[in-house]
Design an enzyme around this catalytic site. Structure first.
Site, PDB file in Angstrom:
ATOM      1  N   GLY A  49       0.759  -1.240   0.000  1.00  0.00           N
ATOM      2  CA  GLY A  49       0.000   0.000   0.000  1.00  0.00           C
ATOM      3  C   GLY A  49       0.789   1.290   0.000  1.00  0.00           C
ATOM      4  O   GLY A  49       0.238   2.341  -0.323  1.00  0.00           O
ATOM      5  N   PRO A  94       9.372   6.340  -3.811  1.00  0.00           N
ATOM      6  CA  PRO A  94       9.937   7.302  -4.762  1.00  0.00           C
ATOM      7  C   PRO A  94      10.836   6.601  -5.781  1.00  0.00           C
ATOM      8  O   PRO A  94      11.520   5.624  -5.459  1.00  0.00           O
ATOM      9  CB  PRO A  94      10.743   8.252  -3.864  1.00  0.00           C
ATOM     10  CG  PRO A  94      10.055   8.175  -2.533  1.00  0.00           C
ATOM     11  CD  PRO A  94       9.635   6.731  -2.411  1.00  0.00           C
ATOM     12  N   GLY A 110      16.433   7.308  -5.015  1.00  0.00           N
ATOM     13  CA  GLY A 110      16.741   7.595  -3.624  1.00  0.00           C
ATOM     14  C   GLY A 110      18.206   7.908  -3.423  1.00  0.00           C
ATOM     15  O   GLY A 110      19.022   7.799  -4.348  1.00  0.00           O
ATOM     16  N   LEU A 111      18.545   8.298  -2.198  1.00  0.00           N
ATOM     17  CA  LEU A 111      19.923   8.574  -1.821  1.00  0.00           C
ATOM     18  C   LEU A 111      20.494   7.396  -1.059  1.00  0.00           C
ATOM     19  O   LEU A 111      19.984   7.030  -0.001  1.00  0.00           O
ATOM     20  CB  LEU A 111      20.007   9.826  -0.943  1.00  0.00           C
ATOM     21  CG  LEU A 111      21.432  10.175  -0.486  1.00  0.00           C
ATOM     22  CD1 LEU A 111      22.213  10.836  -1.616  1.00  0.00           C
ATOM     23  CD2 LEU A 111      21.411  11.083   0.749  1.00  0.00           C
ATOM     24  N   GLY A 112      21.558   6.806  -1.573  1.00  0.00           N
ATOM     25  CA  GLY A 112      22.311   5.814  -0.826  1.00  0.00           C
ATOM     26  C   GLY A 112      23.280   6.515   0.109  1.00  0.00           C
ATOM     27  O   GLY A 112      23.804   7.588  -0.215  1.00  0.00           O
ATOM     28  N   ASP A 119      18.264   5.918   2.159  1.00  0.00           N
ATOM     29  CA  ASP A 119      18.581   4.519   2.448  1.00  0.00           C
ATOM     30  C   ASP A 119      19.802   4.414   3.354  1.00  0.00           C
ATOM     31  O   ASP A 119      20.856   4.982   3.057  1.00  0.00           O
ATOM     32  CB  ASP A 119      18.855   3.782   1.131  1.00  0.00           C
ATOM     33  CG  ASP A 119      19.158   2.314   1.336  1.00  0.00           C
ATOM     34  OD1 ASP A 119      18.213   1.497   1.309  1.00  0.00           O
ATOM     35  OD2 ASP A 119      20.344   1.970   1.519  1.00  0.00           O
ATOM     36  N   TYR A 173      25.965  -0.005   8.002  1.00  0.00           N
ATOM     37  CA  TYR A 173      26.676   1.176   7.513  1.00  0.00           C
ATOM     38  C   TYR A 173      27.248   2.007   8.663  1.00  0.00           C
ATOM     39  O   TYR A 173      28.066   2.900   8.431  1.00  0.00           O
ATOM     40  CB  TYR A 173      25.741   2.079   6.690  1.00  0.00           C
ATOM     41  CG  TYR A 173      25.174   1.454   5.450  1.00  0.00           C
ATOM     42  CD1 TYR A 173      25.613   0.214   4.960  1.00  0.00           C
ATOM     43  CD2 TYR A 173      24.158   2.089   4.739  1.00  0.00           C
ATOM     44  CE1 TYR A 173      25.078  -0.353   3.822  1.00  0.00           C
ATOM     45  CE2 TYR A 173      23.621   1.532   3.586  1.00  0.00           C
ATOM     46  CZ  TYR A 173      24.073   0.320   3.142  1.00  0.00           C
ATOM     47  OH  TYR A 173      23.525  -0.237   2.009  1.00  0.00           O
ATOM     48  N   LYS A 232      18.210  -1.374   7.182  1.00  0.00           N
ATOM     49  CA  LYS A 232      18.363  -2.829   7.047  1.00  0.00           C
ATOM     50  C   LYS A 232      19.008  -3.367   8.316  1.00  0.00           C
ATOM     51  O   LYS A 232      19.765  -2.660   8.987  1.00  0.00           O
ATOM     52  CB  LYS A 232      19.256  -3.171   5.849  1.00  0.00           C
ATOM     53  CG  LYS A 232      18.964  -2.355   4.599  1.00  0.00           C
ATOM     54  CD  LYS A 232      20.003  -2.612   3.514  1.00  0.00           C
ATOM     55  CE  LYS A 232      19.937  -1.564   2.435  1.00  0.00           C
ATOM     56  NZ  LYS A 232      20.516  -0.265   2.864  1.00  0.00           N
ATOM     57  N   HIS A 243      19.112  -7.407   5.402  1.00  0.00           N
ATOM     58  CA  HIS A 243      20.244  -6.948   4.592  1.00  0.00           C
ATOM     59  C   HIS A 243      20.790  -8.039   3.670  1.00  0.00           C
ATOM     60  O   HIS A 243      21.109  -7.770   2.509  1.00  0.00           O
ATOM     61  CB  HIS A 243      21.360  -6.426   5.505  1.00  0.00           C
ATOM     62  CG  HIS A 243      22.281  -5.470   4.828  1.00  0.00           C
ATOM     63  ND1 HIS A 243      23.016  -4.545   5.514  1.00  0.00           N
ATOM     64  CD2 HIS A 243      22.582  -5.278   3.527  1.00  0.00           C
ATOM     65  CE1 HIS A 243      23.733  -3.822   4.663  1.00  0.00           C
ATOM     66  NE2 HIS A 243      23.489  -4.254   3.450  1.00  0.00           N
TER      67      HIS A 243
END
Length: 277
Positions: free
Chosen positions: A11, A15, A18-20, A45, A50, A78, A111
């Site tokens: 639902g 977008p 996106g921005l990593g 993201d 990270y 993730k 991940h």
């Protein structure tokens, strides 16, 4: 031109770019994320692995304080293999929300499947529980091969909203993209313009020249014309804006085919069976 939105199974709307944020740190992520949101990004993201969720969260909250509505943003994170059980996923959600300074997530992903651990079905059940509780708007996976997708769907009857994989002209990943599409799962492409040698390929340069755009814009537009959502990383505001400005031109069928022909098979695909996360 506004970024298109892609409808997801459960639902929400994703977008189209996106921005990593890998490998940003907690020190440089706040400014990069804030500038990305200011130039128009709405999909951000990150990941436990990270080690930058705190910095990403600072950038998000700074943008919200500057007038961007939280509801406009689509925040993804993730979790790793140590959370591959139902209660572990709940704890991972709490940890991410605390680091990001948010009270819900738009999308949470496993991940990696980590078949050597063998508990990714339990991890998927944990995400389903979060979705049912309204703590996330969408759920998905990353680096899942078709066999991994088959197993979680067979076990639960629930398909992922998203499968985030390596996808680029050098790595078409035909079987994975086809498996995602068959389930109604959106493919996200991480590192779509890496390695940078892709940007010097004659096919890319020719298409870029024909449309008066950069090689990076050409590759990103190629990704979106495959119905896939790219999440390129950039900390530079000018480059962020450039990467976002890809929806005002369309590659021809011949140009698409010329970039498709750059595929190098499995050479640039990470082995999801061996990655430590």
């Amino acid at each position: 031109m506004n970024t298109p939105l892609l409808p997801l199974i459960h639902g929400a709307s994703l977008p189209g770019i996106g921005l990593g944020t890998y490998p940003m740190t907690d020190d440089d992520a706040p400014a990069a994320v804030r500038s990305a949101i200011e130039v128009g990004y709405r999909l951000i993201d990150t990941a436990h692995g990270y080690h930058n969720e705190t910095g990403v969260g600072l950038g998000i909250r700074d943008a919200i304080a500057g007038g961007v509505a939280r509801e406009e943003l689509f925040i993804t994170t993730k979790f790793n293999k140590d959370s591959h059980f139902v209660a572990g996923v709940a704890t991972a959600w709490e940890t991410s929300c605390r680091r990001l300074g948010l009270d819900y997530l738009d999308l949470m992903l496993i991940h990696w499947p980590c078949p050597m651990v063998g508990r990714y079905v339990e991890a998927w059940e944990g995400l389903i529980a979060l979705l049912a509780a309204g703590k996330v708007r969408a759920i998905g996976v990353s680096n899942f091969l078709p066999a991994h997708l088959d197993r979680i769907v067979a076990a639960t009857g629930v398909a992922p909203d998203v499968n985030q994989i390596k996808f680029s002209p050098y790595a078409l990943q035909g079987p994975s993209v086809a498996a995602n599409r068959a389930l109604g799962t959106i493919t996200e492409a991480y590192s779509p313009i890496k390695p940078a040698t892709q940007l010097t390929e004659p096919a890319v340069l020719a298409a870029a020249k024909a449309h008066g755009v950069t090689p990076a814009q050409t590759v990103l537009r190629w990704v979106t014309q495959h119905g896939i959502v790219p999440i390129p990383k950039s900390s530079n505001p000018a480059r962020q804006a450039e990467n976002l400005a890809i929806f005002n031109f369309t590659l021809t069928a011949a140009e698409m085919a010329s970039l498709d022909a750059l595929d190098r098979g499995t050479e640039f695909i990470t082995d999801s069976n061996n990655f430590g996360h």
